[in-house]
Design a protein around this motif. Structure first.
Motif, PDB file in Angstrom:
ATOM      1  N   TYR A  85      -8.203 -42.524  98.388  1.00  0.00           N
ATOM      2  CA  TYR A  85      -8.599 -42.709  99.655  1.00  0.00           C
ATOM      3  C   TYR A  85      -7.301 -42.241 100.538  1.00  0.00           C
ATOM      4  N   LYS A  86      -7.529 -41.967 101.855  1.00  0.00           N
ATOM      5  CA  LYS A  86      -6.471 -41.612 102.931  1.00  0.00           C
ATOM      6  C   LYS A  86      -6.564 -42.755 103.762  1.00  0.00           C
ATOM      7  N   ALA A  87      -5.377 -43.293 104.284  1.00  0.00           N
ATOM      8  CA  ALA A  87      -5.534 -44.473 105.129  1.00  0.00           C
ATOM      9  C   ALA A  87      -4.314 -44.332 106.238  1.00  0.00           C
ATOM     10  N   LEU A  88      -4.564 -44.747 107.471  1.00  0.00           N
ATOM     11  CA  LEU A  88      -3.491 -44.821 108.394  1.00  0.00           C
ATOM     12  C   LEU A  88      -3.262 -46.234 108.635  1.00  0.00           C
ATOM     13  N   LEU A  89      -1.927 -46.778 108.334  1.00  0.00           N
ATOM     14  CA  LEU A  89      -1.425 -47.939 108.283  1.00  0.00           C
ATOM     15  C   LEU A  89      -0.643 -48.240 109.649  1.00  0.00           C
ATOM     16  N   TRP A  90      -0.546 -49.499 110.106  1.00  0.00           N
ATOM     17  CA  TRP A  90       0.471 -49.961 111.038  1.00  0.00           C
ATOM     18  C   TRP A  90       1.847 -50.153 110.187  1.00  0.00           C
ATOM     19  N   GLY A  91       2.859 -49.491 110.544  1.00  0.00           N
ATOM     20  CA  GLY A  91       4.056 -49.790 109.977  1.00  0.00           C
ATOM     21  C   GLY A  91       4.232 -48.754 108.577  1.00  0.00           C
ATOM     22  N   VAL A  92       5.350 -48.964 107.871  1.00  0.00           N
ATOM     23  CA  VAL A  92       5.579 -48.327 106.776  1.00  0.00           C
ATOM     24  C   VAL A  92       5.717 -49.365 105.574  1.00  0.00           C
ATOM     25  N   PRO A  93       4.893 -49.447 104.531  1.00  0.00           N
ATOM     26  CA  PRO A  93       5.010 -50.184 103.355  1.00  0.00           C
ATOM     27  C   PRO A  93       6.503 -50.048 102.714  1.00  0.00           C
ATOM     28  N   SER A  94       7.151 -51.070 102.053  1.00  0.00           N
ATOM     29  CA  SER A  94       7.970 -51.009 101.211  1.00  0.00           C
ATOM     30  C   SER A  94       7.982 -51.808 100.092  1.00  0.00           C
ATOM     31  N   PRO A  95       8.029 -51.086  98.910  1.00  0.00           N
ATOM     32  CA  PRO A  95       8.554 -49.853  98.717  1.00  0.00           C
ATOM     33  C   PRO A  95       7.396 -48.970  98.967  1.00  0.00           C
ATOM     34  N   LYS A  96       7.827 -47.715  99.172  1.00  0.00           N
ATOM     35  CA  LYS A  96       6.899 -46.756  99.744  1.00  0.00           C
ATOM     36  C   LYS A  96       5.877 -46.284  98.694  1.00  0.00           C
ATOM     37  N   LYS A  97       6.167 -46.487  97.412  1.00  0.00           N
ATOM     38  CA  LYS A  97       5.216 -46.319  96.394  1.00  0.00           C
ATOM     39  C   LYS A  97       5.212 -47.765  95.567  1.00  0.00           C
ATOM     40  N   GLY A  98       3.731 -48.297  95.329  1.00  0.00           N
ATOM     41  CA  GLY A  98       3.804 -49.335  94.672  1.00  0.00           C
ATOM     42  C   GLY A  98       2.292 -49.955  94.234  1.00  0.00           C
TER      43      GLY A  98
ATOM     44  N   VAL B   7       3.573 -45.694 112.252  1.00  0.00           N
ATOM     45  CA  VAL B   7       2.184 -45.443 111.564  1.00  0.00           C
ATOM     46  C   VAL B   7       2.791 -44.689 110.595  1.00  0.00           C
ATOM     47  N   SER B   8       1.809 -44.859 109.440  1.00  0.00           N
ATOM     48  CA  SER B   8       2.218 -44.210 107.949  1.00  0.00           C
ATOM     49  C   SER B   8       0.765 -43.697 107.438  1.00  0.00           C
ATOM     50  N   LEU B   9       0.927 -42.599 106.876  1.00  0.00           N
ATOM     51  CA  LEU B   9      -0.495 -42.104 106.081  1.00  0.00           C
ATOM     52  C   LEU B   9       0.026 -42.387 104.704  1.00  0.00           C
ATOM     53  N   VAL B  10      -1.145 -43.210 104.117  1.00  0.00           N
ATOM     54  CA  VAL B  10      -0.906 -43.537 102.926  1.00  0.00           C
ATOM     55  C   VAL B  10      -2.124 -43.268 101.808  1.00  0.00           C
ATOM     56  N   GLU B  11      -1.935 -42.684 100.744  1.00  0.00           N
ATOM     57  CA  GLU B  11      -2.970 -42.694  99.690  1.00  0.00           C
ATOM     58  C   GLU B  11      -3.007 -43.845  98.804  1.00  0.00           C
ATOM     59  N   CYS B  12      -4.266 -44.223  98.625  1.00  0.00           N
ATOM     60  CA  CYS B  12      -4.430 -45.361  98.028  1.00  0.00           C
ATOM     61  C   CYS B  12      -5.636 -44.972  96.726  1.00  0.00           C
ATOM     62  N   ARG B  13      -5.360 -45.420  95.534  1.00  0.00           N
ATOM     63  CA  ARG B  13      -6.122 -45.355  94.560  1.00  0.00           C
ATOM     64  C   ARG B  13      -6.489 -46.767  93.855  1.00  0.00           C
ATOM     65  N   LEU B  14      -7.739 -46.741  93.581  1.00  0.00           N
ATOM     66  CA  LEU B  14      -8.172 -48.160  93.186  1.00  0.00           C
ATOM     67  C   LEU B  14      -8.407 -48.134  91.566  1.00  0.00           C
TER      68      LEU B  14
END
Length: 361
Positions: A202-215, A266-273
């Motif tokens: 999935y592609k999601a637009l989030l408020w802010g940038v998660p840290s770490p950037k991959k997790g 804002v950040s664009l994040v890919e999510c895998r379930l």
């Protein structure tokens, strides 16, 4: 105990005997596997495909499974543990017709063959009829498109459906058109990719940038005790021996930041379930402090951040009017041919416009 369901001439009956190595298995699991073997041996039966485990469970609860004895009786508990040598008779009725009526709703077909269909579900379209949404759903569109070929094994109100997307989430969905396709796809979605067959992103637009950037977010999810229309994460709870006894259902989401906009606003994040829970991505991203843009349920309280966007980006977010979530990738093993199938869908226009404005800010 529930009486056996009525039988008719159109039913097919299968006699099964539990082998020595099969003792101890759950009744629904044993019957699913035993019927699959029967269907493999019966060329005429195999054309329609063996019933899925969900369908077998339904047959058991309807009283269509008899255990032999001096007086054959129906077993209605799917969790019953079978014993070696026990004999069962399964009455398999013809597939249920899809009760929802076909409606002329535009359908974006990405791929279709005799067994399944892959579609791009737009935001705003409910997947299947439910209280409050009795028609004008994806199922109604599929019934109109597929006609009599649509599988009824997924349930009368959800023919062919093996997974779902929230109403306001756009993206790729696969739907079974035959019983055997439904069984194979349902098994892959039940495994959530752990067997290497299913991939979803999935592609999601989030408020802010998660840290770490991959997790990875690993937090159980259950229905909120304060608002039954919402889901919530649950705190980890250990017993006296240190065992995890957290309530709710295990939920695991893998994420990766792809782009950052407006100095990290804002950040664009890919999510895998790794699991498939209701609202999973929306709940998990909120849990780590980065709710989805436009999410009316989990993304409230972001007005101060929205005020920092450019006028153009803020206008695009208003036009979006939904959570910024899109199921862009879907991969699976064809349930009949075994061929590897892979589909990608670009961002829909509303999310693309928002990204373009964010890139220009």
């Amino acid at each position: 105990m529930m009486p056996a369901a009525p039988r008719n001439e159109e039913e097919k009956r299968y006699a099964l005997t539990v082998a020595e190595t099969e003792g101890g298995a759950r009744l629904d699991k044993y019957l699913t596997e035993a019927l699959a073997r029967k269907f493999d041996e019966d060329e005429a039966a195999s054309a329609g495909g063996a019933p899925s485990r969900a369908r077998v469970k339904q047959l058991i609860e309807e009283g269509r499974v008899l255990i032999e004895g001096t007086r054959p009786r129906p077993l209605t508990e799917p969790s019953y543990r079978v014993k070696r040598g026990e004999k069962f008779e399964v009455a398999l009725p013809p597939p249920l017709p899809a009760k929802p009526e076909g409606q002329a709703i535009p359908l974006d077909v990405v791929y279709e063959d005799a067994e399944l269909i892959v579609v791009m579900k737009p935001a705003g379209l409910v997947v299947h009829p439910a209280p409050g949404n009795h028609d004008m759903t994806l199922v109604n569109a599929l019934v109109a498109h597929c006609g009599d070929t649509l599988s009824g094994i997924g349930g009368e109100r959800r023919p062919g459906i093996v997974h779902r997307l929230d109403k306001e989430t756009s993206g790729l969905m696969v739907v079974a058109k035959t019983d055997r396709a439904h069984r194979g796809l349902a098994e892959q979605f039940a495994a959530h990719g752990r067997d290497g067959k299913l991939t979803r992103a999935y592609k999601a637009l989030l408020w802010g940038v998660p840290s770490p950037k991959k997790g990875t977010v690993n937090a159980n999810i259950a229905r909120s005790t304060h608002n039954r229309s919402k889901m919530a994460t649950l705190k980890t709870r250990l017993d006296d021996e240190g065992e995890d006894v957290t309530a709710g259902r295990i939920a695991i989401t893998h994420y990766k930041v792809e782009r950052e906009y407006s100095d990290g606003l804002v950040s664009l994040v890919e999510c895998r379930l790794e699991t498939g829970r209701t609202h999973q991505i929306r709940v998990h991203m909120t849990y780590i402090g980065h709710p989805l843009l436009g999410d009316p349920t989990y993304g409230t309280g972001m007005k101060s951040r929205a005020a920092k966007l450019t006028d153009e980006a803020r206008a695009a977010l208003t036009r979006l009017n939904r959570q910024a979530l899109h199921a862009w990738h879907l991969g699976f093993e064809h349930p009949v041919t075994g061929e590897r199938m892979s589909f990608n869908a670009p961002l829909p226009e509303d999310m693309r416009e928002l990204v373009e404005e964010l890139e220009g800010s």
